[in-house]
Design a protein around this motif. Sequence first.
Motif, short mmCIF file in Angstrom:
data_model
loop_
_atom_site.label_atom_id
_atom_site.label_comp_id
_atom_site.label_asym_id
_atom_site.label_seq_id
_atom_site.Cartn_x
_atom_site.Cartn_y
_atom_site.Cartn_z
N GLU A 47 -20.70 12.38 9.11
CA GLU A 47 -19.99 12.79 10.33
C GLU A 47 -18.67 12.07 10.46
OE1 GLU A 47 -21.50 12.91 14.84
OE2 GLU A 47 -20.70 10.97 14.20
N VAL A 48 -17.64 12.84 10.33
CA VAL A 48 -16.30 12.26 10.52
C VAL A 48 -15.71 12.98 11.72
CG1 VAL A 48 -14.00 12.02 9.51
CG2 VAL A 48 -16.02 11.83 8.07
N ASP A 49 -15.27 12.22 12.69
CA ASP A 49 -14.88 12.91 13.91
C ASP A 49 -13.38 13.15 13.99
OD1 ASP A 49 -14.09 10.33 14.26
OD2 ASP A 49 -15.42 9.91 15.91
N GLU A 50 -12.69 12.84 12.94
CA GLU A 50 -11.26 13.16 12.95
C GLU A 50 -10.84 13.66 11.58
OE1 GLU A 50 -10.36 9.32 14.03
OE2 GLU A 50 -10.31 9.71 16.15
N TYR A 51 -9.76 14.35 11.52
CA TYR A 51 -9.26 14.76 10.20
C TYR A 51 -7.75 14.65 10.19
CZ TYR A 51 -7.93 19.17 12.36
OH TYR A 51 -7.36 20.11 13.17
N ASP A 52 -7.21 14.66 9.01
CA ASP A 52 -5.77 14.54 8.85
C ASP A 52 -5.10 15.82 9.36
OD1 ASP A 52 -3.66 14.58 5.89
OD2 ASP A 52 -3.18 14.31 7.99
N PRO A 53 -4.24 15.73 10.38
CA PRO A 53 -3.66 16.94 10.97
C PRO A 53 -2.70 17.67 10.05
CG PRO A 53 -2.62 15.01 11.88
CD PRO A 53 -3.74 14.53 11.00
N LEU A 54 -2.20 16.96 9.03
CA LEU A 54 -1.22 17.61 8.17
C LEU A 54 -1.90 18.38 7.04
CD1 LEU A 54 1.39 14.72 7.89
CD2 LEU A 54 1.35 16.61 9.51
N ASP A 70 -4.11 20.84 7.15
CA ASP A 70 -4.18 22.30 7.23
C ASP A 70 -2.80 22.85 7.54
OD1 ASP A 70 -4.07 22.52 10.32
OD2 ASP A 70 -5.79 21.25 9.95
N ARG A 118 4.06 19.42 11.70
CA ARG A 118 3.88 20.61 10.88
C ARG A 118 5.22 21.32 10.70
NH1 ARG A 118 -0.79 23.46 10.64
NH2 ARG A 118 -1.44 22.81 12.69
N LYS A 171 -12.84 7.04 8.84
CA LYS A 171 -13.98 7.03 9.73
C LYS A 171 -13.80 5.84 10.65
CE LYS A 171 -18.84 8.10 9.75
NZ LYS A 171 -19.04 7.63 11.09
N PRO A 219 -2.71 11.11 4.46
CA PRO A 219 -3.68 10.01 4.40
C PRO A 219 -5.10 10.56 4.44
CG PRO A 219 -2.62 10.10 6.57
CD PRO A 219 -1.95 11.13 5.72
N ARG A 263 1.63 16.79 16.63
CA ARG A 263 1.10 17.38 15.40
C ARG A 263 1.87 18.64 15.05
NH1 ARG A 263 -4.05 20.54 15.73
NH2 ARG A 263 -4.48 21.18 13.61
N PRO A 306 -8.89 11.08 5.56
CA PRO A 306 -9.49 10.95 6.89
C PRO A 306 -10.21 9.61 7.00
CG PRO A 306 -10.22 12.96 5.82
CD PRO A 306 -9.42 12.23 4.83
N ALA A 354 -24.78 11.29 7.84
CA ALA A 354 -23.96 10.12 7.57
C ALA A 354 -22.51 10.48 7.38
CB ALA A 354 -24.49 9.41 6.30
N GLU A 405 -28.39 11.56 12.64
CA GLU A 405 -27.19 12.37 12.41
C GLU A 405 -26.74 12.20 10.98
OE1 GLU A 405 -25.28 12.61 16.85
OE2 GLU A 405 -24.52 11.14 15.45
N LEU A 431 -3.97 12.39 15.66
CA LEU A 431 -5.13 13.10 15.11
C LEU A 431 -5.67 14.10 16.12
CD1 LEU A 431 -6.97 10.01 13.58
CD2 LEU A 431 -5.59 11.69 12.37
N LYS A 432 -6.41 15.05 15.60
CA LYS A 432 -7.01 16.05 16.49
C LYS A 432 -8.05 15.37 17.38
CE LYS A 432 -10.27 19.90 16.23
NZ LYS A 432 -11.03 20.76 15.36
#
Lengths: 534, 48
Positions: free
Chosen positions: B39-46, B48, A527, A10, A6, A523, A8, B37, B35, A502-503
Amino acid sequence: MAVSAPAPKKRESFSSRKVFIFAAIGSAVGLGNIWRFPYIAYDNGGGAFMIPYLVALLTAGLPFLFFDYAVGHRGRASSPLSFRRLNRGTEFIGWWHMGINCIIAIYYAAILAWSLRYMIFSFTQAWGDDPATFFAADFLQAGDPELSFNFVPGILIPTVLVWVALIAVMSLGVQKGIGAANIVFIPLLILMFVALVVYSLTLDGALTGLTALFTPDWSSLAEPQVWVAAYGQIFFSLSIGFGIMITYSSYLKSKTDLTGTGAVVGFANSGFELLAGIGVFAALGFMATAAGTQVSEVATSGIGLAFIAFPTIISQAPGGAIIGLLFFGSLLFAGFTSMISIVEVIVAGIQDKFDMGRVNATLLVGVPLAALSILLMPTESGLYVLDILDNFVNQFGILAAGLVSIITLAYIVRALPALRDHVNKSASLKIGPIWMVLLALVTPIILGYSLISTLITSLQEPYEGYPPALLNVFGWGMVVLLLVLAIVVSFLPWSKTSRAALKPPAPPISGGKVQDSHVDPSRAAARAHLNKEV
Amino acid sequence: MTSSALIMLIVSIVMIWGGLGLAILNLMRHPEPTEHASEVDEYDPLAD
């Protein structure tokens, strides 16, 4: 088989810290500012009460506010997820907050509904010569203190309206719903209330009322219950300790000055209470003068002040209808913005747990709560159920959860240094050892003392003499159920599509140590699964 | 209004509304940083 990742997402946020400040003030400034503070001050030393009150604000209110901000801002999540991200074992506190807010939302809507009707009643003084009987018998149709499902249409309809308005505002989201509503309502509230206070000051007898409130009784400073009352007023007034400030601060940008912002919110909340004290006692002074009695005979608080004393004042004062419009309108606006924050704790928690969008989460939360509220409140037993729910959820929900969260985070997880460091990254007023001592020592002592003494009193005498059946269900039963449910729900797993997967923006803490790795076991499992498939 | 009540009224106003004024001044001296615009404070863990 490729797993499609999915994009990311916001998370929603307030567009600026100014919007957050309005929202936080909107949350903190509520019914209690208007109808609780004035009497508490009067009854606990009058003018002298300002000393313990200010001490309480500086030594408990602001520190706890910064604590809530830190937890939510660091976790960037709802209360359950923020606690989970901090330390898995503390997640139940977040669910406890969710339950507490569900209970409050159920009865808060009723009071807003009453305020709405009374705003309209002000134009015709529908309460006649005996506002007390009108309120209990004609308006609420309060029957015997036993559970009843005989509905009162005059309350049912405005209760539905309140919920519809709330759900509509909250569906619009954090900025366009919550933020916008507060940016509009808070300035309006201030204008209306200042107008009310100024007008009250012109009434005959106003100064008598102010004298009664502000005359200092210095001997009260030696009485422990006065200090307990001050700390209690600050604690309940600031919307701390039950997830609201955690949730709201999670919508702030990373580089936010949490202490500078918090100081404005804290003092604004107290500033409004002080204004309310002036306005209410000016009006009570008028009421006493008109009746030829002392202020001590008419001074009251809560529902009685709002729905019995003020109608009397409205009937007697010149331009009473305007007073009614301003007073009940203020209750409505102050209450509505508070209720938004109460329900947001729950909506945010549901969004995080089930990866749900704003509208769906609002409906999923709002509709069942509205149904429960409508089922229980606009009935012949609504007043009693409200009274019991309110007393027990405040004393054994909010207070207990606040105490548990401080003790857990201060002594078991030992998270205070990490929270301090997080806040100090962008703070204009740096916090240090004093903050930690106040939180870890002063606050638990005061909250613990309050909790234990209230518990003893409540066990010895049934609250307000209500029958055991009502107290056991809506009082003790409700309190125990909230905690048990919170613990049970905290054991339920979070799905891989929830935000827990999520992280987290900051690493968890355990035994005073910030963990090195951000890896969430779910997570790692995802993986591993992916690697297996390929 | 008695003098002691008047004094306490004034003291209360100064301490609380004065405190609010100082808090607002403090915030004005520390304006909000702009700041990015994105800025995303999360990412998809799958990913990487």
